[in-house]
Design an enzyme around this catalytic site. Structure first.
Site, short mmCIF file in Angstrom:
data_model
loop_
_atom_site.label_atom_id
_atom_site.label_comp_id
_atom_site.label_asym_id
_atom_site.label_seq_id
_atom_site.Cartn_x
_atom_site.Cartn_y
_atom_site.Cartn_z
N GLN A 114 0.53 -1.08 0.11
CA GLN A 114 0.11 0.01 0.04
C GLN A 114 1.06 1.27 0.14
O GLN A 114 0.43 2.40 0.02
CB GLN A 114 -0.83 -0.05 1.18
CG GLN A 114 -1.75 -1.31 1.35
CD GLN A 114 -2.53 -1.16 2.56
OE1 GLN A 114 -1.96 -0.87 3.85
NE2 GLN A 114 -3.71 -1.97 2.55
N ASN A 115 2.13 1.27 0.23
CA ASN A 115 3.28 2.31 0.17
C ASN A 115 3.48 2.91 -1.07
O ASN A 115 3.67 1.87 -2.21
CB ASN A 115 4.46 1.80 0.95
CG ASN A 115 3.86 1.12 2.43
OD1 ASN A 115 2.80 1.64 2.75
ND2 ASN A 115 4.81 0.47 2.83
N VAL A 116 3.88 4.03 -1.25
CA VAL A 116 4.13 4.57 -2.53
C VAL A 116 5.69 5.01 -2.64
O VAL A 116 5.97 5.68 -3.53
CB VAL A 116 3.33 5.77 -2.74
CG1 VAL A 116 1.74 5.31 -3.15
CG2 VAL A 116 3.40 7.01 -1.74
N ASP A 117 6.26 4.59 -1.55
CA ASP A 117 7.76 5.06 -1.49
C ASP A 117 8.73 4.09 -2.09
O ASP A 117 10.00 4.52 -2.27
CB ASP A 117 8.12 4.89 -0.32
CG ASP A 117 7.88 3.73 0.57
OD1 ASP A 117 8.23 2.63 -0.02
OD2 ASP A 117 7.51 3.59 1.90
N HIS A 132 -1.20 1.36 -4.46
CA HIS A 132 -1.56 2.74 -4.37
C HIS A 132 -0.56 3.51 -5.42
O HIS A 132 -0.59 4.67 -5.20
CB HIS A 132 -1.85 3.29 -2.90
CG HIS A 132 -2.80 2.60 -2.23
ND1 HIS A 132 -2.85 2.70 -0.79
CD2 HIS A 132 -3.79 1.86 -2.51
CE1 HIS A 132 -3.84 1.83 -0.42
NE2 HIS A 132 -4.40 1.28 -1.61
N CYS A 143 -3.51 13.48 -21.43
CA CYS A 143 -3.01 12.44 -22.65
C CYS A 143 -2.70 11.31 -22.19
O CYS A 143 -2.35 10.33 -22.62
CB CYS A 143 -2.02 13.17 -23.52
SG CYS A 143 -0.35 13.28 -22.65
N GLY A 231 2.94 -4.41 9.13
CA GLY A 231 2.69 -3.08 9.15
C GLY A 231 1.59 -2.33 8.63
O GLY A 231 1.76 -1.13 8.11
N LEU A 275 8.62 -4.43 13.11
CA LEU A 275 9.18 -5.37 11.88
C LEU A 275 10.76 -5.50 11.68
O LEU A 275 11.09 -6.55 11.30
CB LEU A 275 8.51 -4.78 10.66
CG LEU A 275 6.96 -4.98 10.59
CD1 LEU A 275 6.50 -4.13 9.38
CD2 LEU A 275 6.57 -6.35 10.37
ZN LIG Z 1 -0.30 15.38 -21.50
#
Ligand SMILES: [Zn+2]
Length: 292
Positions: A114-117, A132, A143, A231, A275
């Site tokens: 779920q982390n975006v890092d 995510h 576009c 976590g 963890l």
């Molecule tokens: Zn564009």
């Protein structure tokens, strides 16, 4: 005896009972990992709901606000320009590394995060579904073209010299707490292809997880024997749904988290610990065969 020495070291810093139970569950099964913000807090990345939070959680921008309101977009990109440069300095911790080790050793079949890092990938995990999205890319809402965030950051720096180096408080998801007066000075960068509106390629609140990602995650749960939650409180429906999928298929659920989660009552094994301590101990037990 070397083994005993290692065991003594483990006793000093882990809940061995919990880790052994976990190893017993995982040693002869394939496991899909579902990770949340709790695995990255030990890398110094703040989360929304973690036990260490002081004060109320920040209010994230919704997709609808972002698309409709020019000032909201300008504020988002001003905060993100500063927040992202700080995120770049963060490295994977022992927890991320252990997950990658478990994949390499054949225990873990993949990670749904779920982390975006981007820290699972940075730690060496190979099969990763970023449910995510990722802060490492931006997408044009007109576009659909993608731009690497490093390239976009260079353009933002050129438009706003010195902005990214200002002092701030780091918030979750690459956000930063900055004074409102800074927002008015900020210039947003348009899409290089069509001049359209750029959005970080993360799923905002009020936005759905793209279907192909949901299907990829479902398949990973379907083909694994166990789901291991690391976590996450499972507050987000996208994560909880995967755990319920496993429960419906009568698969064991294991959870390592500090604090209660929404799936505690269906967990086969529940470990309450850090963890960065539990996972290296788990790797040691599994790869030494002691979990058998
Ligand atoms: Zn564009």
């Amino acid at each position: 005896m070397e083994d005993r020495d290692q065991a003594t070291v483990r006793v000093s810093f882990t809940d061995v009972a919990g880790v052994r139970e976990l190893a017993d569950l995982l040693h002869d099964r394939t496991t899909v990992v579902l990770s949340g913000a709790g695995i990255s807090t030990e890398s110094g990345i703040p989360d929304y709901r973690g036990v260490d939070r002081v004060g109320p959680p920040p209010t994230p921008v919704t997709y609808q606000q972002f698309v409709r309101d020019e000032h909201t977009r300008r504020r988002y990109w001003a905060r993100s320009t500063i927040g992202w440069s700080a995120m770049q300095g963060r490295s994977p911790n022992l927890g991320h590394v252990a997950v990658a080790d478990l994949e390499r050793a054949g225990f873990v079949t993949g990670v749904i995060t779920q982390n975006v890092d981007g820290l699972h990938v940075a730690a060496g995990s190979r099969v990763v579904v970023e449910l995510h999205g990722s802060l490492a890319r931006a997408v044009c809402l007109r576009c659909g073209s993608m731009e690497e965030r490093v390239d976009l950051q260079r353009r933002l720096d050129a438009l706003n010299p010195g902005f990214a180096e200002r002092r701030f408080t780091m918030l979750p998801d690459g956000d930063a707490a900055i004074p409102d007066s800074w927002v008015d000075e900020f210039t947003v960068a348009p899409c290089t292809v069509c001049g359209g509106m750029l959005k970080t390629d993360v799923v905002f609140f009020g936005e759905n997880v793209p279907k192909e990602r949901v299907l990829a995650a479902n398949e990973m749960v379907e083909t694994a024997d166990v789901i291991l939650v690391l976590g996450s409180t499972l507050e987000a429906r996208s994560g909880l749904r995967l755990v319920l999928q496993a429960v419906d298929a009568s698969k064991p659920v294991a959870i390592v988290n500090r604090g209660a989660t929404r799936a505690d009552e269906v967990a086969t094994v529940r470990v309450e610990a850090r963890l960065g301590e539990v996972l290296p101990a788990l790797v040691e037990l599994l790869t030494s065969g002691a979990g058998a």
